[in-house]
Design an enzyme around this catalytic site. Structure first.
Site, PDB file in Angstrom:
ATOM      1  N   ARG A 170       0.801  -1.232   0.174  1.00 54.99           N
ATOM      2  CA  ARG A 170      -0.152  -0.033  -0.215  1.00 54.99           C
ATOM      3  C   ARG A 170       0.687   1.194  -0.176  1.00 54.99           C
ATOM      4  NH1 ARG A 170      -3.516  -2.427   3.876  1.00 54.99           N
ATOM      5  NH2 ARG A 170      -2.538  -1.504   5.856  1.00 54.99           N
ATOM      6  N   ARG A 174       8.812   6.436  -4.157  1.00 60.57           N
ATOM      7  CA  ARG A 174       8.830   7.376  -5.328  1.00 60.57           C
ATOM      8  C   ARG A 174      10.098   8.010  -5.340  1.00 60.57           C
ATOM      9  NH1 ARG A 174       4.527  10.892  -2.995  1.00 60.57           N
ATOM     10  NH2 ARG A 174       2.568   9.748  -3.460  1.00 60.57           N
ATOM     11  N   ARG A 247      -7.267  -6.275  14.736  1.00 62.38           N
ATOM     12  CA  ARG A 247      -6.262  -5.555  15.377  1.00 62.38           C
ATOM     13  C   ARG A 247      -6.905  -4.421  15.939  1.00 62.38           C
ATOM     14  NH1 ARG A 247      -2.187  -6.209  18.669  1.00 62.38           N
ATOM     15  NH2 ARG A 247      -0.467  -4.708  18.412  1.00 62.38           N
ATOM     16  N   ARG A 278       1.844   6.540  16.466  1.00 61.64           N
ATOM     17  CA  ARG A 278       1.821   7.909  16.010  1.00 61.64           C
ATOM     18  C   ARG A 278       1.394   8.875  16.914  1.00 61.64           C
ATOM     19  NH1 ARG A 278      -2.025   7.079  10.644  1.00 61.64           N
ATOM     20  NH2 ARG A 278      -3.532   5.893  11.802  1.00 61.64           N
ATOM     21  N   GLU A 300      -1.832   7.083  19.385  1.00 59.03           N
ATOM     22  CA  GLU A 300      -2.354   6.119  18.981  1.00 59.03           C
ATOM     23  C   GLU A 300      -1.503   4.812  19.402  1.00 59.03           C
ATOM     24  OE1 GLU A 300      -4.033   6.789  15.126  1.00 59.03           O
ATOM     25  OE2 GLU A 300      -3.569   4.483  14.367  1.00 59.03           O
ATOM     26  N   TYR A 348      -9.825  -4.509   4.448  1.00 52.85           N
ATOM     27  CA  TYR A 348      -9.322  -3.438   4.699  1.00 52.85           C
ATOM     28  C   TYR A 348      -9.573  -2.452   3.621  1.00 52.85           C
ATOM     29  CZ  TYR A 348      -5.771   0.022   6.376  1.00 52.85           C
ATOM     30  OH  TYR A 348      -5.170   0.912   6.476  1.00 52.85           O
ATOM     31  N   ASP A 350     -10.384   1.700   2.564  1.00 52.92           N
ATOM     32  CA  ASP A 350     -10.606   3.165   2.783  1.00 52.92           C
ATOM     33  C   ASP A 350     -11.829   3.434   2.513  1.00 52.92           C
ATOM     34  OD1 ASP A 350      -8.051   3.676   3.731  1.00 52.92           O
ATOM     35  OD2 ASP A 350      -6.996   3.674   1.671  1.00 52.92           O
TER      36      ASP A 350
HETATM   37  P1  FAD Z   1     -17.751   1.621  10.142  1.00 53.98           P
HETATM   38  O1  FAD Z   1     -17.173   3.070  10.497  1.00 53.98           O
HETATM   39  O2  FAD Z   1     -17.160   0.519  11.455  1.00 53.98           O
HETATM   40  O3  FAD Z   1     -19.258   1.517  10.440  1.00 53.98           O
HETATM   41  C1  FAD Z   1     -19.920   0.547  11.163  1.00 53.98           C
HETATM   42  C2  FAD Z   1     -21.091   1.051  12.152  1.00 53.98           C
HETATM   43  O4  FAD Z   1     -21.943  -0.144  12.431  1.00 53.98           O
HETATM   44  C3  FAD Z   1     -20.485   1.352  13.601  1.00 53.98           C
HETATM   45  O5  FAD Z   1     -20.883   2.753  13.811  1.00 53.98           O
HETATM   46  C4  FAD Z   1     -21.007   0.412  14.278  1.00 53.98           C
HETATM   47  O6  FAD Z   1     -21.229   1.100  15.607  1.00 53.98           O
HETATM   48  C5  FAD Z   1     -22.378  -0.020  13.522  1.00 53.98           C
HETATM   49  N1  FAD Z   1     -22.710  -1.395  13.978  1.00 53.98           N
HETATM   50  C6  FAD Z   1     -21.931  -2.457  14.196  1.00 53.98           C
HETATM   51  N2  FAD Z   1     -22.704  -3.657  14.599  1.00 53.98           N
HETATM   52  C7  FAD Z   1     -23.924  -2.949  14.985  1.00 53.98           C
HETATM   53  C8  FAD Z   1     -25.199  -3.613  15.437  1.00 53.98           C
HETATM   54  N3  FAD Z   1     -25.255  -4.885  15.840  1.00 53.98           N
HETATM   55  N4  FAD Z   1     -26.145  -2.906  15.625  1.00 53.98           N
HETATM   56  C9  FAD Z   1     -26.122  -1.316  15.344  1.00 53.98           C
HETATM   57  N5  FAD Z   1     -25.137  -0.711  14.834  1.00 53.98           N
HETATM   58  C10 FAD Z   1     -23.997  -1.778  14.628  1.00 53.98           C
HETATM   59  N6  FAD Z   1      -9.991   5.729   5.427  1.00 53.98           N
HETATM   60  C11 FAD Z   1      -9.564   6.623   4.565  1.00 53.98           C
HETATM   61  O7  FAD Z   1     -10.113   6.427   3.445  1.00 53.98           O
HETATM   62  N7  FAD Z   1      -8.372   7.245   4.983  1.00 53.98           N
HETATM   63  C12 FAD Z   1      -7.871   7.503   6.097  1.00 53.98           C
HETATM   64  O8  FAD Z   1      -7.081   8.366   6.416  1.00 53.98           O
HETATM   65  C13 FAD Z   1      -8.361   6.341   6.841  1.00 53.98           C
HETATM   66  N8  FAD Z   1      -7.581   6.216   8.109  1.00 53.98           N
HETATM   67  C14 FAD Z   1      -7.970   5.194   9.054  1.00 53.98           C
HETATM   68  C15 FAD Z   1      -7.425   5.089  10.408  1.00 53.98           C
HETATM   69  C16 FAD Z   1      -7.916   4.280  11.125  1.00 53.98           C
HETATM   70  C17 FAD Z   1      -7.247   4.188  12.566  1.00 53.98           C
HETATM   71  C18 FAD Z   1      -8.640   3.238  10.773  1.00 53.98           C
HETATM   72  C19 FAD Z   1      -9.121   2.086  11.740  1.00 53.98           C
HETATM   73  C20 FAD Z   1      -9.258   3.195   9.631  1.00 53.98           C
HETATM   74  C21 FAD Z   1      -9.012   4.299   8.728  1.00 53.98           C
HETATM   75  N9  FAD Z   1      -9.653   4.401   7.389  1.00 53.98           N
HETATM   76  C22 FAD Z   1      -9.393   5.357   6.419  1.00 53.98           C
HETATM   77  C23 FAD Z   1     -10.797   3.592   7.008  1.00 53.98           C
HETATM   78  C24 FAD Z   1     -12.050   4.017   7.410  1.00 53.98           C
HETATM   79  O9  FAD Z   1     -12.422   4.199   8.982  1.00 53.98           O
HETATM   80  C25 FAD Z   1     -13.264   3.170   6.790  1.00 53.98           C
HETATM   81  O10 FAD Z   1     -13.016   2.983   5.553  1.00 53.98           O
HETATM   82  C26 FAD Z   1     -14.787   3.496   7.191  1.00 53.98           C
HETATM   83  O11 FAD Z   1     -14.978   4.067   8.421  1.00 53.98           O
HETATM   84  C27 FAD Z   1     -15.579   2.129   7.112  1.00 53.98           C
HETATM   85  O12 FAD Z   1     -16.870   2.811   7.248  1.00 53.98           O
HETATM   86  P2  FAD Z   1     -17.964   1.438   7.638  1.00 53.98           P
HETATM   87  O13 FAD Z   1     -19.300   2.221   7.536  1.00 53.98           O
HETATM   88  O14 FAD Z   1     -17.565   0.366   6.730  1.00 53.98           O
HETATM   89  O15 FAD Z   1     -17.353   0.881   8.989  1.00 53.98           O
HETATM   90  N1  UDP Z   2       4.283   1.418   7.783  1.00 56.55           N
HETATM   91  C1  UDP Z   2       5.574   1.445   8.098  1.00 56.55           C
HETATM   92  N2  UDP Z   2       6.051   2.524   8.740  1.00 56.55           N
HETATM   93  C2  UDP Z   2       5.381   3.707   8.562  1.00 56.55           C
HETATM   94  C3  UDP Z   2       4.214   3.605   8.030  1.00 56.55           C
HETATM   95  C4  UDP Z   2       3.523   2.606   7.604  1.00 56.55           C
HETATM   96  O1  UDP Z   2       6.210   0.291   8.232  1.00 56.55           O
HETATM   97  O2  UDP Z   2       5.866   4.733   8.939  1.00 56.55           O
HETATM   98  C5  UDP Z   2       3.712  -0.057   7.090  1.00 56.55           C
HETATM   99  C6  UDP Z   2       2.899  -0.616   8.312  1.00 56.55           C
HETATM  100  O3  UDP Z   2       3.268  -2.185   8.154  1.00 56.55           O
HETATM  101  C7  UDP Z   2       1.585  -0.156   7.773  1.00 56.55           C
HETATM  102  C8  UDP Z   2       1.389  -0.550   6.372  1.00 56.55           C
HETATM  103  O4  UDP Z   2       2.761   0.409   5.769  1.00 56.55           O
HETATM  104  O5  UDP Z   2       0.519  -1.204   8.297  1.00 56.55           O
HETATM  105  C9  UDP Z   2       0.430   0.720   5.543  1.00 56.55           C
HETATM  106  O6  UDP Z   2       0.623   1.710   5.962  1.00 56.55           O
HETATM  107  P1  UDP Z   2      -0.698   2.882   6.055  1.00 56.55           P
HETATM  108  O7  UDP Z   2      -0.190   4.062   6.419  1.00 56.55           O
HETATM  109  O8  UDP Z   2      -1.409   2.486   4.936  1.00 56.55           O
HETATM  110  O9  UDP Z   2      -1.379   2.075   7.245  1.00 56.55           O
HETATM  111  P2  UDP Z   2      -2.837   2.221   8.031  1.00 56.55           P
HETATM  112  O10 UDP Z   2      -2.469   3.051   9.291  1.00 56.55           O
HETATM  113  O11 UDP Z   2      -3.714   2.565   7.204  1.00 56.55           O
HETATM  114  O12 UDP Z   2      -2.839   0.809   8.543  1.00 56.55           O
END
Ligand code: FAD
Ligand code: UDP
Length: 368
Positions: A170, A174, A247, A278, A300, A348, A350
């Site tokens: 992912r 560059r 996780r 981070r 985090e 996984y 986005d």
């Molecule tokens: P969720 O947001 O998990 O929504 C599911 C909902 O269902 C929740 O509100 C939950 O409470 C509800 N639910 C579950 N079970 C039940 C039940 N039984 N009854 C009622 N409600 C229920 N994506 C990006 O594009 N850019 C980013 O920079 C990025 N950063 C991220 C950083 C982190 C730390 C994480 C974990 C994810 C990141 N993502 C990012 C991904 C992004 O969070 C997800 O793509 C998105 O939130 C997923 O939406 P969803 O609706 O599928 O799931």
């Molecule tokens: N990663 C790393 N060093 C960094 C940032 C990312 O080794 O400083 C690795 C790590 O394994 C991570 C993966 O690259 O799970 C993908 O990074 P991304 O930022 O997409 O991770 P996310 O936080 O969305 O899992």
């Protein structure tokens, strides 16, 4: 009688509800948390928009998705350019000409490529079998040791040798002086926040918060022709084949009496000793907006996930993918239940992929 009862007010649920309501179907959303937005939920502290479940940067190369979100939010021109901190040494991310200069003093793409090739050759890897081998082949030992090994092991709770290679693919590598973490043509943060964007998506649609569908499923199922489930698929089937692994993360948020703490939205701590992966300084997502003299940071911490806790990252290894396959087989036979989103499809995803997949789904749906 509802046409669709949508479980989850995250991005998947909100997208589905919006599109199908506009097509004339009667939709209602149930959400077990006390807020909409799922994991993209944000709220203000000291006038600063705080991403409550980890930093979220919207980026996409799908025009239809970009057009869709722009109906509900105005996006700023934020570009994510995190900095890596390895025992106090700072490096630009993703791996680019700035990083290579900081590590080796190389100034041209040719010099950098030669250095990476020299290091990769010493490892003698033809077909990478795991994340460590993939990383060594891609960028060589120096980058692996300083910027990947510790961070990845902390994040996933396993050594890089025990992780699948695809995780690291992912990250862009560059040979230009470009610190933009993403390659996509569209990127930004909603100017009024993510929660406001989801609120606009759900405008005019009934949403019931603090309600766990699974606790009263018979009652709710009787109210709709079709259920759209965006929670964990194994929970829907009462873990009949076993629990899928995730996780988890723990967030520690602090208000500081300073205007600018680290000068960047995201700083990754890539050594293995620092317990967090981070620090996010939220005001930088909106170019310093908020109360002057105040800032909000979040550390985090990766965490072991236990059944019943908030699920963050699916662990898409062989074992879990096979288990998911069993649930998927069962799901395919359903006539009145659809699974969507990150948890419903155990992927996984986005944000743009979540929206894109739901837009495709709504295009292909026959009447329930
Ligand atoms: P969720 O947001 O998990 O929504 C599911 C909902 O269902 C929740 O509100 C939950 O409470 C509800 N639910 C579950 N079970 C039940 C039940 N039984 N009854 C009622 N409600 C229920 N994506 C990006 O594009 N850019 C980013 O920079 C990025 N950063 C991220 C950083 C982190 C730390 C994480 C974990 C994810 C990141 N993502 C990012 C991904 C992004 O969070 C997800 O793509 C998105 O939130 C997923 O939406 P969803 O609706 O599928 O799931
Ligand atoms: N990663 C790393 N060093 C960094 C940032 C990312 O080794 O400083 C690795 C790590 O394994 C991570 C993966 O690259 O799970 C993908 O990074 P991304 O930022 O997409 O991770 P996310 O936080 O969305 O899992």
């Amino acid at each position: 009688m509802l046409d669709y009862l949508i479980v989850g007010a995250g991005l998947a649920g909100a997208t589905f509800a919006r599109v199908m309501t506009e097509k004339g179907y009667c939709c209602k959303v149930l959400e077990k948390r006390n807020h909409i937005g799922g994991n993209i939920f944000s709220s203000e502290i000291e006038g600063i928009e705080v991403h409550q479940y980890g930093p979220h940067i919207f980026h996409t190369d799908q025009e239809s998705v970009w057009e869709f979100v722009n109906r509900f939010a105005r996006f700023n021109h934020f570009v994510y350019s995190p900095v890596a901190n390895y025992h106090g040494e700072l490096y630009n991310l993703p791996f680019n000409m700035n990083t290579f200069y900081q590590l080796w003093g190389t100034k041209t793409p040719e010099e950098a490529k030669r250095e990476i090739a020299r290091q990769a050759e010493q490892e003698n890897i033809s077909e990478p079998k795991n994340l460590e081998e993939q990383a060594l082949k891609l960028v060589g030992r120096d980058i692996y040791e300083k910027l990947i090994k510790g961070y990845t092991a902390k994040q996933w709770g396993r050594e890089c040798r025990e992780l699948p290679a695809f995780i690291i693919k992912r990250l862009p590598v560059r040979f230009t002086y470009d610190n933009n973490y993403f390659n996509h043509p569209h990127q930004g943060i909603p100017q009024d926040g993510y929660t406001a964007m989801v609120r606009n998506m759900l405008s005019g649609i009934e949403v019931q918060l603090n309600t766990d569908f699974l606790q009263h499923r018979k009652t709710y199922e009787a109210q709709a022709k079709c259920v759209v489930f965006t929670g964990p698929i194994d929970a829907y089937y009462e873990y009949c084949y076993g629990a899928l692994e995730y996780r988890s993360l723990r967030f520690e948020t602090e208000v500081l009496d300073t205007d600018n703490y680290q000068g960047v939205a995201g700083m990754n701590f890539t050594d293995s000793e620092t317990p967090y992966t981070r620090i996010v300084e939220h005001k930088h997502f909106r170019f310093g907006e908020g109360n002057p003299g105040k800032t909000v940071i979040t550390r985090e911490y990766p965490a072991v996930w236990k059944l019943g806790e908030e699920a963050y990252y699916p662990v898409n290894d062989e074992k879990n993918n096979a288990l998911y396959g069993q649930y998927l087989e069962r799901a395919k036979k359903e006539k009145h239940v659809i699974f969507a989103g990150r948890l419903g499809t155990y992927q996984y995803f986005d944000m743009d992929k979540v929206i894109g997949s739901v837009l495709d789904l709504t295009d292909s749906l026959a009447d329930c």
